[in-house]
Design an enzyme around this catalytic site. Structure first.
Site, PDB file in Angstrom:
ATOM      1  N   THR A 163      25.789  59.285  27.818  1.00 11.84           N
ATOM      2  CA  THR A 163      26.619  60.461  28.134  1.00 11.84           C
ATOM      3  C   THR A 163      27.303  60.189  29.470  1.00 11.84           C
ATOM      4  O   THR A 163      28.329  59.543  29.507  1.00 11.84           O
ATOM      5  CB  THR A 163      25.797  61.763  28.175  1.00 11.84           C
ATOM      6  OG1 THR A 163      24.651  61.586  29.005  1.00 11.84           O
ATOM      7  CG2 THR A 163      25.353  62.152  26.774  1.00 11.84           C
ATOM      8  N   LYS A 189      18.763  56.594  27.271  1.00 11.68           N
ATOM      9  CA  LYS A 189      19.934  57.156  27.954  1.00 11.68           C
ATOM     10  C   LYS A 189      19.441  58.326  28.803  1.00 11.68           C
ATOM     11  O   LYS A 189      18.420  58.948  28.505  1.00 11.68           O
ATOM     12  CB  LYS A 189      20.991  57.610  26.965  1.00 11.68           C
ATOM     13  CG  LYS A 189      20.650  58.781  26.066  1.00 11.68           C
ATOM     14  CD  LYS A 189      20.671  60.151  26.637  1.00 11.68           C
ATOM     15  CE  LYS A 189      21.928  60.476  27.418  1.00 11.68           C
ATOM     16  NZ  LYS A 189      21.823  61.908  27.933  1.00 11.68           N
ATOM     17  N   THR A 200      14.227  63.582  31.530  1.00  6.87           N
ATOM     18  CA  THR A 200      15.080  64.009  30.437  1.00  6.87           C
ATOM     19  C   THR A 200      15.905  62.880  29.919  1.00  6.87           C
ATOM     20  O   THR A 200      16.651  62.254  30.662  1.00  6.87           O
ATOM     21  CB  THR A 200      16.047  65.074  30.890  1.00  6.87           C
ATOM     22  OG1 THR A 200      15.296  66.191  31.239  1.00  6.87           O
ATOM     23  CG2 THR A 200      16.972  65.446  29.746  1.00  6.87           C
ATOM     24  N   ASN A 403      28.187  67.439  38.280  1.00  8.09           N
ATOM     25  CA  ASN A 403      27.507  68.539  37.619  1.00  8.09           C
ATOM     26  C   ASN A 403      28.231  69.870  37.764  1.00  8.09           C
ATOM     27  O   ASN A 403      27.820  70.868  37.172  1.00  8.09           O
ATOM     28  CB  ASN A 403      26.065  68.628  38.104  1.00  8.09           C
ATOM     29  CG  ASN A 403      25.275  67.486  37.523  1.00  8.09           C
ATOM     30  OD1 ASN A 403      25.141  67.388  36.321  1.00  8.09           O
ATOM     31  ND2 ASN A 403      24.816  66.587  38.384  1.00  8.09           N
TER      32      ASN A 403
END
Lengths: 408, 408
Positions: A163, A189, A200, A403
């Protein structure tokens, strides 16, 4: 010191390894289904051609989970996994019954293409929460990926699950035993939302060892506890974390449980270290080593408290050896979790003992933070013999930028 | 909804109030001792001229605390406080026995100048951890501040305790009772390290009510629990948090306990809201309202989980109504802490119901985050009738900048 991530990359061919296709008995593919606006690869399949089809998985402990996690928990319950299908471009979380149907239909399509049961197909999705995946695009992508499967496309698969990652993450190790060699390979990933109780990410680990599902499950849990669980990029637990371990048995070798566990741990450690090195916007990879703790759990608790501090992480970004922020975080850990005397704590940064017995010691100016990406902070609690290391990153302008702009 | 901070500023004259000198029976001063390189004011005294000298305080729960906290805990134990001396320019934390002596000598010097007992002088320090204060500069500053005491210098005192604050924080309210009026006033500083289990800061609250120390203590704990304890700027707990409440009795009015508590709560709420508004580098003040919880504690736990998320805070900075990050954080709260069905959660951002029953509802595009500093996020758990609000700020480039450059 329990730091499997320190020497993690040694002998694992990070980045250039074929990863999941390094062990015998596996094929993989990575294709462009069209789920990503960027037009980059976004769909991967890993298939276990056997003769064995043992599987195990660990998932996020978040109570809010994606449809793929709900589906895949059922799949791995019987210890049989034939394939894993993974997409980037959308997490399929908070998408209701239609989102669950998307995950189910994805598994069905893989099953049809490969001639296996859909109940043996693990589904993983990553991307934005709260948006449906385009179903027909997804299913057409599955057909494309199934047609592209080869025994050397592990790096393609690792690329298709990226991503905000800037590089694919792969690793493998081959272990010689008295009965012959077996290999463990893997891909992962993840670059943000890396948090405790599992970093995560999506991760698939494969092995040609000939072992049963309960042995795989134990090896995977032991390995993740000391690798992915000790990475904390930004304190944010994801809704989609899935680490799957598949065994094909194609090597014909059945290693002792501890030998298997160690090999799985090495591959997980390499992948976890690669995640830290590619975390969103980071300029420093920071190892917080806590020594002199009463128990490993106490050491982990103190290390986690430090790695979650925005103030500490911002100081590291500024190349500022601000050990006061380390002490302040250690002090937030309840005494029943980590008994120690706050007045006894030593802190060393990159080998310079800047704080001894909770007081200034060596000159801060002796600490060189600017010349290397890797930073080592050692906190000695002087309370016992246990130790642990947790890795994190610094808090940077680029983290904020990435972000704040991710979904827009 | 339990949100004392929402209407907090009403009737409290934020910023322009004389704060601690608003009630009768108090003098204050703020001077430049020379502790700050900037040459700005850095030392304040608040003195209670009585006739009563009742005092109470709450401190950080951090296990690593500054010498002033160790000293001041002893001072307030008997419920008698004659004065508070506060300095910016250095926190006097992790400074060993010499640092404790600095705190002790500061109290002695105040006591000598005012003709009170040093055992009745609370000491508070704020600034960098791990560096000694220059003792002679500090003590000379005490003499200067003692000479400058007046009954209208509350704003000077509030200015002298600022660190990275950009404005002084003051507030007061006057309450009419059947027996006459009494006043509560206060000042606070703090712009980073604002964290749960008390927003990190120094705060002095004064009242001319005629009440005993145990009543003060109860009022202060009730007030801070619903105000300062529900502010979480950056998740970092300080080593120096101190909130002191002093009563002079000069009004001759003894209000009912709940009337006093309410007035103290209003002043604390105003000061807490001012802290949020001035948090380091913030561009949004964010109220996370959790409703439909089984208990207030459950509501606070979910609200805190959201306010601690760097990903959520960065999204707010980007004016991105990324409700998936709200849901993901709610899901990290253990079920035994906050029972709710993750599939039932609603999320509204600035009044737009973007998520209903854990699924997309109104278009994200309808949410306007850009036109106001204040943001309201409402999370409905649909599990009960309890509610709570926690305030935080967004995560910005300026936060990273200020905290990577603080000590250098």
């Amino acid at each position: 010191m329990t730091d499997h991530l320190g020497p993690a990359l040694e002998g694992t061919s990070p980045g250039t390894s074929p990863g999941v296709t390094a062990p015998a008995g596996f094929r993989a593919s990575g294709v462009t289904a069209g789920l990503k606006a960027s037009g980059r690869p976004d769909l991967a399949i890993v298939v276990n051609d056997g003769p064995r089809h043992a599987g195990a998985a660990v998932f996020t402990t978040n109570r809010v989970v994606g449809a793929p996690v709900v589906w895949s928990r059922q799949v791995v319950a019987d210890g049989v996994v034939s394939a894993v299908v993974l997409n980037s471009g959308g997490a399929n979380v908070s998408t209701g019954p239609e989102g669950f149907l998307d995950a189910h239909l994805t598994a069905e399509r893989v099953a049809t293409a490969l001639g296996v049961s859909s109940g043996d197909v693990v589904v993983c999705s990553t991307g934005l929460i709260g948006e449906r995946l385009p179903r027909e695009t997804l299913l057409a992508g599955v057909d494309l990926a199934a047609a592209a499967l080869t025994s050397d496309a592990g790096l393609d698969a690792a690329t298709a699950i990226m991503t905000t990652d800037t590089v694919p993450k792969t690793a493998h190790v081959t272990v010689e035993t008295p009965d012959g060699a077996f290999t463990v390979g893997g891909m992962a990933k993840g670059a943000g939302m890396l948090a405790p109780a599992m970093a995560t990410m999506l991760c698939v680990v494969t092995t040609d060892a000939d072992v049963a599902a309960p042995v795989l499950d134990a090896a995977l849990r032991a390995a993740t506890a000391e690798t992915f669980d000790r990475v904390d990029s930004d304190g944010c637990m994801s809704t989609s974390d899935t680490v799957t371990l598949l065994a094909s048995g194609a090597s014909g070798v059945t290693p002792a449980a501890d030998v298997l566990t160690d090999a799985v741990r090495r591959v997980c450690a390499s992948l976890a270290r690669q995640l830290v090195a590619d975390a969103e916007g980071a300029s420093h990879d920071i190892a917080v080593h806590v020594v002199g703790a009463t128990t490993p759990d106490a050491a982990v608790a103190v290390a986690r408290a430090v790695t979650r501090s925005n103030l500490f992480k911002a100081a590291m970004f500024g190349n500022d050896p601000n050990w006061g922020r380390v002490l302040a975080q250690a002090g937030t850990v309840p005494e029943e979790v980590a008994p120690f005397d706050p007045e006894a704590i030593d802190v060393a940064i990159n080998g310079v003992l800047v704080c001894k017995a909770a007081r200034p010691h060596a000159d801060r100016g002796e600490v060189d933070l600017a010349s290397a990406r890797e930073v080592h902070v050692t906190v000695d609690l002087h309370a016992g013999d246990a130790a642990a290391t947790v890795w994190t990153n610094d808090l940077t302008h680029d983290y904020v930028h990435e972000n704040s702009a991710y979904s827009t």
